[in-house]
Design a protein around this motif. Structure first.
Motif, PDB file in Angstrom:
ATOM      1  N   TYR A  46       0.854  -1.175   0.000  1.00 11.59           N
ATOM      2  CA  TYR A  46       0.000   0.000   0.000  1.00 11.59           C
ATOM      3  C   TYR A  46       0.891   1.226   0.000  1.00 11.59           C
ATOM      4  CZ  TYR A  46      -3.975  -2.961   1.345  1.00 11.59           C
ATOM      5  OH  TYR A  46      -4.965  -3.915   1.385  1.00 11.59           O
ATOM      6  N   ARG A  47       0.317   2.361  -0.339  1.00 10.12           N
ATOM      7  CA  ARG A  47       1.060   3.617  -0.240  1.00 10.12           C
ATOM      8  C   ARG A  47       0.134   4.729   0.224  1.00 10.12           C
ATOM      9  NH1 ARG A  47       2.282   4.730  -6.679  1.00 10.12           N
ATOM     10  NH2 ARG A  47       0.156   5.342  -7.297  1.00 10.12           N
ATOM     11  N   GLN A  48       0.760   5.709   0.825  1.00  6.54           N
ATOM     12  CA  GLN A  48       0.015   6.867   1.297  1.00  6.54           C
ATOM     13  C   GLN A  48       0.827   8.117   1.024  1.00  6.54           C
ATOM     14  OE1 GLN A  48      -1.242   6.699   5.417  1.00  6.54           O
ATOM     15  NE2 GLN A  48      -2.858   8.192   5.043  1.00  6.54           N
ATOM     16  N   ARG A 100      -4.588   5.932   2.401  1.00  9.55           N
ATOM     17  CA  ARG A 100      -3.744   4.797   2.035  1.00  9.55           C
ATOM     18  C   ARG A 100      -4.464   3.999   0.960  1.00  9.55           C
ATOM     19  NH1 ARG A 100      -0.902   1.405   6.803  1.00  9.55           N
ATOM     20  NH2 ARG A 100      -0.423   3.582   7.307  1.00  9.55           N
ATOM     21  N   GLU A 101      -3.710   3.626  -0.076  1.00 12.41           N
ATOM     22  CA  GLU A 101      -4.322   2.911  -1.189  1.00 12.41           C
ATOM     23  C   GLU A 101      -3.529   1.645  -1.508  1.00 12.41           C
ATOM     24  OE1 GLU A 101      -4.200   5.076  -4.863  1.00 12.41           O
ATOM     25  OE2 GLU A 101      -2.035   5.445  -4.744  1.00 12.41           O
ATOM     26  N   LEU A 102      -4.237   0.651  -2.013  1.00 15.13           N
ATOM     27  CA  LEU A 102      -3.588  -0.585  -2.425  1.00 15.13           C
ATOM     28  C   LEU A 102      -2.843  -0.359  -3.732  1.00 15.13           C
ATOM     29  CD1 LEU A 102      -3.146  -3.676  -2.112  1.00 15.13           C
ATOM     30  CD2 LEU A 102      -5.230  -3.973  -3.478  1.00 15.13           C
ATOM     31  N   VAL A 103      -1.595  -0.743  -3.755  1.00 19.04           N
ATOM     32  CA  VAL A 103      -0.775  -0.639  -4.959  1.00 19.04           C
ATOM     33  C   VAL A 103      -0.723  -1.989  -5.680  1.00 19.04           C
ATOM     34  CG1 VAL A 103       1.543  -0.198  -5.829  1.00 19.04           C
ATOM     35  CG2 VAL A 103       0.628   1.201  -3.981  1.00 19.04           C
ATOM     36  N   ALA A 104      -0.452  -3.037  -4.911  1.00 17.05           N
ATOM     37  CA  ALA A 104      -0.339  -4.372  -5.492  1.00 17.05           C
ATOM     38  C   ALA A 104      -0.689  -5.413  -4.444  1.00 17.05           C
ATOM     39  CB  ALA A 104       1.079  -4.612  -6.007  1.00 17.05           C
ATOM     40  N   THR A 148      -2.158 -12.106  -8.607  1.00 21.41           N
ATOM     41  CA  THR A 148      -1.778 -10.720  -8.347  1.00 21.41           C
ATOM     42  C   THR A 148      -2.858  -9.764  -8.828  1.00 21.41           C
ATOM     43  OG1 THR A 148      -0.618 -10.563 -10.456  1.00 21.41           O
ATOM     44  CG2 THR A 148       0.680 -11.237  -8.548  1.00 21.41           C
ATOM     45  N   ASN A 149      -2.873  -8.597  -8.227  1.00 27.57           N
ATOM     46  CA  ASN A 149      -3.717  -7.512  -8.725  1.00 27.57           C
ATOM     47  C   ASN A 149      -2.986  -6.208  -8.470  1.00 27.57           C
ATOM     48  OD1 ASN A 149      -4.676  -8.081  -5.813  1.00 27.57           O
ATOM     49  ND2 ASN A 149      -5.490  -6.043  -6.207  1.00 27.57           N
ATOM     50  N   TYR A 150      -3.209  -5.250  -9.348  1.00 28.93           N
ATOM     51  CA  TYR A 150      -2.495  -3.977  -9.300  1.00 28.93           C
ATOM     52  C   TYR A 150      -3.459  -2.812  -9.464  1.00 28.93           C
ATOM     53  CZ  TYR A 150       1.652  -6.858 -10.098  1.00 28.93           C
ATOM     54  OH  TYR A 150       2.643  -7.803  -9.988  1.00 28.93           O
ATOM     55  N   ALA A 151      -3.099  -1.705  -8.839  1.00 25.93           N
ATOM     56  CA  ALA A 151      -3.808  -0.468  -9.106  1.00 25.93           C
ATOM     57  C   ALA A 151      -3.581  -0.091 -10.563  1.00 25.93           C
ATOM     58  CB  ALA A 151      -3.311   0.639  -8.193  1.00 25.93           C
ATOM     59  N   ASP A 152      -4.589   0.498 -11.178  1.00 29.63           N
ATOM     60  CA  ASP A 152      -4.459   0.861 -12.588  1.00 29.63           C
ATOM     61  C   ASP A 152      -3.261   1.775 -12.833  1.00 29.63           C
ATOM     62  OD1 ASP A 152      -8.057   1.101 -13.265  1.00 29.63           O
ATOM     63  OD2 ASP A 152      -6.689  -0.614 -13.264  1.00 29.63           O
ATOM     64  N   SER A 153      -2.956   2.611 -11.866  1.00 25.37           N
ATOM     65  CA  SER A 153      -1.886   3.594 -12.043  1.00 25.37           C
ATOM     66  C   SER A 153      -0.497   2.973 -12.098  1.00 25.37           C
ATOM     67  CB  SER A 153      -1.937   4.621 -10.909  1.00 25.37           C
ATOM     68  OG  SER A 153      -1.797   3.986  -9.655  1.00 25.37           O
ATOM     69  N   VAL A 154      -0.368   1.714 -11.668  1.00 26.65           N
ATOM     70  CA  VAL A 154       0.964   1.090 -11.640  1.00 26.65           C
ATOM     71  C   VAL A 154       1.063  -0.137 -12.536  1.00 26.65           C
ATOM     72  CG1 VAL A 154       1.271   1.913  -9.280  1.00 26.65           C
ATOM     73  CG2 VAL A 154       0.591  -0.461  -9.678  1.00 26.65           C
ATOM     74  N   LYS A 155      -0.030  -0.518 -13.174  1.00 25.28           N
ATOM     75  CA  LYS A 155      -0.014  -1.701 -14.037  1.00 25.28           C
ATOM     76  C   LYS A 155       1.039  -1.558 -15.124  1.00 25.28           C
ATOM     77  CE  LYS A 155      -4.745  -3.378 -13.452  1.00 25.28           C
ATOM     78  NZ  LYS A 155      -6.089  -3.494 -14.073  1.00 25.28           N
ATOM     79  N   GLY A 156       1.813  -2.619 -15.308  1.00 19.25           N
ATOM     80  CA  GLY A 156       2.858  -2.603 -16.314  1.00 19.25           C
ATOM     81  C   GLY A 156       4.164  -1.996 -15.850  1.00 19.25           C
ATOM     82  N   ARG A 157       4.147  -1.374 -14.675  1.00 20.59           N
ATOM     83  CA  ARG A 157       5.374  -0.757 -14.143  1.00 20.59           C
ATOM     84  C   ARG A 157       5.848  -1.417 -12.856  1.00 20.59           C
ATOM     85  NH1 ARG A 157       5.282   4.363 -12.409  1.00 20.59           N
ATOM     86  NH2 ARG A 157       3.085   4.341 -11.798  1.00 20.59           N
ATOM     87  N   PHE A 158       4.922  -1.871 -12.043  1.00 22.60           N
ATOM     88  CA  PHE A 158       5.255  -2.467 -10.744  1.00 22.60           C
ATOM     89  C   PHE A 158       4.992  -3.970 -10.783  1.00 22.60           C
ATOM     90  CE2 PHE A 158       4.451   1.449  -7.782  1.00 22.60           C
ATOM     91  CZ  PHE A 158       5.290   2.218  -8.587  1.00 22.60           C
TER      92      PHE A 158
END
Length: 118
Positions: A37-39, A45-49, A57-67
């Motif tokens: 998570y990140r804040q 606080r939001e889930l990142v991955a 696995t699941n990823y936040a849309d903002s980090v898909k393909g990068r994290f």
């Protein structure tokens, strides 16, 4: 008692990479889920991955393909590989283990700060 200790944060230029680690110690029991998570200041606080014990696995849309989230079970360590970092990725990153099936309990690390400069 479960303890989580994050490391690997720091200052990086936009486009750079960092790998966060989360070392887990103690009597872990049945893992329900794991995640990063990140804040950011002023934000919730939001889930990142996220990662299930079965490898889903699941990823936040903002980090898909990068994290990329991964786990080394032998080392009891959770990782977050972060590539192509952007200034908007700047935040304190926390690892989370949800342990227990019937009455799950969330365990958190102390957080590691990531700052991405433009």
């Amino acid at each position: 008692q479960v303890q989580l200790v994050e490391s690997g944060g720091g200052l990086v230029q936009a486009g750079g990479s960092l790998r966060l680690s989360c070392a887990v110690s103690g009597t872990i029991g049945s893992i329900n889920a794991m995640g990063w998570y990140r804040q950011a200041p002023g934000n919730q606080r939001e889930l990142v991955a996220g990662l299930t014990p079965y490898g889903i696995t699941n990823y936040a849309d903002s980090v898909k393909g990068r994290f990329t989230i991964s786990r080394d079970s032998a080392k009891n360590t959770l990782y977050l590989q972060m590539n192509s970092l952007k200034p908007e990725d700047t935040a304190v990153y926390y690892c989370n283990f949800r342990i227990g099936i019937l009455r799950p309990v969330d365990y958190w690390g102390q957080g590691t700060r990531v700052t991405v400069s433009s």
